[in-house]
Structure formats: structure tokens, C-alpha cells
Design an enzyme around this catalytic site. Structure first.
Site, mmCIF file in Angstrom:
data_model
loop_
_atom_site.group_PDB
_atom_site.id
_atom_site.type_symbol
_atom_site.label_atom_id
_atom_site.label_comp_id
_atom_site.label_asym_id
_atom_site.label_seq_id
_atom_site.Cartn_x
_atom_site.Cartn_y
_atom_site.Cartn_z
ATOM 1 N N PHE A 34 7.954 -0.420 -9.695
ATOM 2 C CA PHE A 34 7.187 0.668 -9.991
ATOM 3 C C PHE A 34 6.925 0.993 -11.577
ATOM 4 C CE2 PHE A 34 8.945 0.846 -5.879
ATOM 5 C CZ PHE A 34 7.869 1.688 -5.322
ATOM 6 N N LEU A 45 12.957 0.051 -9.526
ATOM 7 C CA LEU A 45 11.923 0.404 -10.913
ATOM 8 C C LEU A 45 12.256 -0.422 -12.281
ATOM 9 C CD1 LEU A 45 13.620 4.024 -9.840
ATOM 10 C CD2 LEU A 45 11.506 2.214 -9.933
ATOM 11 N N CYS A 46 11.282 -0.437 -13.264
ATOM 12 C CA CYS A 46 10.988 -0.738 -14.855
ATOM 13 C C CYS A 46 12.244 0.007 -15.698
ATOM 14 C CB CYS A 46 10.533 -0.510 -15.446
ATOM 15 S SG CYS A 46 9.925 -1.057 -17.138
ATOM 16 N N VAL A 47 13.477 -0.958 -15.769
ATOM 17 C CA VAL A 47 14.641 0.141 -16.704
ATOM 18 C C VAL A 47 14.405 1.325 -18.120
ATOM 19 C CG1 VAL A 47 15.507 -1.536 -18.453
ATOM 20 C CG2 VAL A 47 16.722 -0.305 -17.919
ATOM 21 N N ALA A 58 12.205 4.003 -16.760
ATOM 22 C CA ALA A 58 12.613 4.835 -15.734
ATOM 23 C C ALA A 58 13.967 5.725 -16.610
ATOM 24 C CB ALA A 58 14.317 4.003 -15.060
#
Lengths: 130, 134
Positions: free
Chosen positions: A39, A77-79, A82
Site C-alpha cells: 500500500f 504499508l510503506c513507512v 504512512a
């Protein structure tokens, strides 16, 4: 076949997340493998556990989490995306000195390298976005 | 691990949405994976490479200088669609110069930007293993 999936849009505003979910579910039903669902952009908002959609509507986050649990699929989720958007797991919240976290079970935070890796591992990387 | 051909297709203006910035972040992270990387700029995406960008008035970060670092990341195949430039009244002179040093040619500095037609770009797309559309 091994599929990687990239979701670039948030829940409810765009159909991208719904289409990605239906694609993933259909692929798994047909015996294919989902290497990873990644994501990115506003897509990270799919990972919230605080959404309260009306009872007659679909619960997009819960639906993803259930699919992941039943089929052992990674939801990442991409840090960086996010953090920008306030999507935090307990560790990230603590590190950033925030008073709450909001990540749904079944989702994990990791780096963009996981997206590239999905592209390398999968036979096809399918992008769902605007 | 066998190397794959990755193409990043950039279709949106640099500001107004976050796609251009976050696409560039993927390219820079992805460079560490030593894959064969190309970038394509089509539609409003060609504006991402405009020279002399100034974002002072809109208060967002001017990340355009970062494109100049792509050569150092071994990203040296940058395709810009001719028709997208022409439709917008632009030419290559409006774009910032992007170069790389060719290690197979005594580190000669070479142009990374290739202006290609839509038909040529279609052939380039056809040759890829992984396409990321932003």
C-alpha cells in the site's frame, strides 16, 4: 502464477482498493499466489483500524485483514507514506512520541524495498491506482 | 537473483498531487536493488523535468534537483514522450539537463534524456518486466 499487488489509493474515495481486493480474492480462489500487497500513496489509509463505515457498507480495512489472515498474505504499508499521513503502528507511535496508533491487525509497516522485492519475486505486479 | 527490467511511468504534474514525489522516492530506493531501471515521462508528467522550478508560492518542497542525482544512482535511461511535450508547447530545451557518467566509455558524461515518440515508447514498454505507473 505469483502476483504482487500495489494499491495506490485510499479506501472509499477511489475504487482502486476495492478492485485490488476483488482481484486478489479471485486470484487466490483460482489457485494463484499473492506474494504481497503493498500500500503506497494514500493507499496506506486502507490500513486503519479506526474506520467506522455504515453497517450497510463494506468495511474495506477489515475485509483486507480477513483475506490476509485466511490466506497468509502480507499486507505492507510503506513507512514513509504512512508516517506522512499519520498511519502508525504501536512501535512507530512510540518512536514518534504520539499518543495513539491506528493500524489494523494483519497490516505491517515496512519500507519501499518490499515493493521492489514484490516486483522481483512476482510473475506479474499489478498496480491499482488513479 | 536475476535482474528484471523496471519501468516507472510518470504521468502527473510535479505538484498538485504527491504522485511525482513519491514515485521518485521509489526510484531512489529501488536503485539499491541493482535492477535494470528506466523512467518514462508522459502527459503532464513531462512537467516534472522542467528546468528552473520554483515552488515558493505554493509552499511545497521543490524536489526537482533530486532528478539530477539519478545518474549517480545508475538511472540513466529517461524517456520523455515527444507528443506530450509538443501538446504542451514544450521542447527538450525547457527540461533540466540530466546526465550520467558512462563507466564503459571512460566515464564520459552523457545525456540521460531521450525524446521518443509514443510509438517508440510503446516498444520500450513492451520490453519491460515490471511497470510502475504513477
Amino acid at each position: 502464477m505469483k502476483f504482487g499487488i500495489l494499491v495506490n489509493e485510499g479506501p472509499y474515495t477511489h475504487q482502486a482498493s476495492d478492485s485490488a481486493y476483488y482481484f486478489a480474492a479471485a486470484a487466490l480462489r483460482a489457485g494463484h499466489e499473492i506474494v504481497r500487497v503493498f500500500f503506497y500513496h494514500d493507499g496506506v489509509n486502507n490500513g486503519t483500524r479506526l474506520g467506522v463505515p455504515p453497517q450497510d457498507d463494506r468495511n474495506i480495512s477489515a475485509r483486507w485483514a480477513e483475506l490476509a489472515k485466511d490466506n497468509d498474505v502480507e499486507l505492507i504499508l510503506c513507512v514513509a507514506a504512512a508516517q506522512r499521513r499519520g498511519m502508525l503502528d504501536a512501535d512507530e507511535a512510540r518512536r514518534a512520541g504520539k499518543d495513539a496508533d491506528n493500524m489494523a491487525p494483519g497490516f505491517q509497516i515496512s519500507g519501499l524495498g518490499q515493493l521492489i522485492d514484490a516486483g522481483i519475486q512476482a510473475d506479474r505486479l499489478i498496480v491499482f491506482g488513479d | 537473483m536475476a535482474s528484471k527490467r523496471f519501468l516507472y511511468i510518470n504521468r502527473k504534474a510535479p505538484h498538485g498531487t504527491v504522485y511525482a514525489l513519491e514515485s521518485l522516492e521509489v526510484v531512489l530506493i529501488g536503485a539499491a536493488f541493482e535492477q535494470d531501471v528506466s523512467l518514462a515521462f508522459i502527459d503532464d508528467g513531462v512537467y516534472q523535468l522542467m528546468r528552473n522550478q520554483d515552488t515558493t508560492a505554493i509552499g511545497s518542497k521543490n524536489f526537482s534537483p533530486t532528478y539530477k542525482a539519478l545518474g549517480d544512482y545508475d538511472v540513466s535511461k529517461i524517456y520523455v514522450e515527444q507528443e506530450s511535450l509538443e501538446t504542451r508547447g514544450l521542447s527538450k530545451d525547457d527540461l533540466m539537463p540530466l546526465t550520467y557518467e558512462d563507466e564503459d566509455d571512460d566515464w564520459a558524461e552523457k545525456d540521460s534524456i531521450h525524446i521518443v515518440s509514443g510509438a517508440e515508447l510503446a516498444e520500450i514498454i513492451e520490453q519491460q518486466d515490471v511497470i510502475l505507473n504513477f
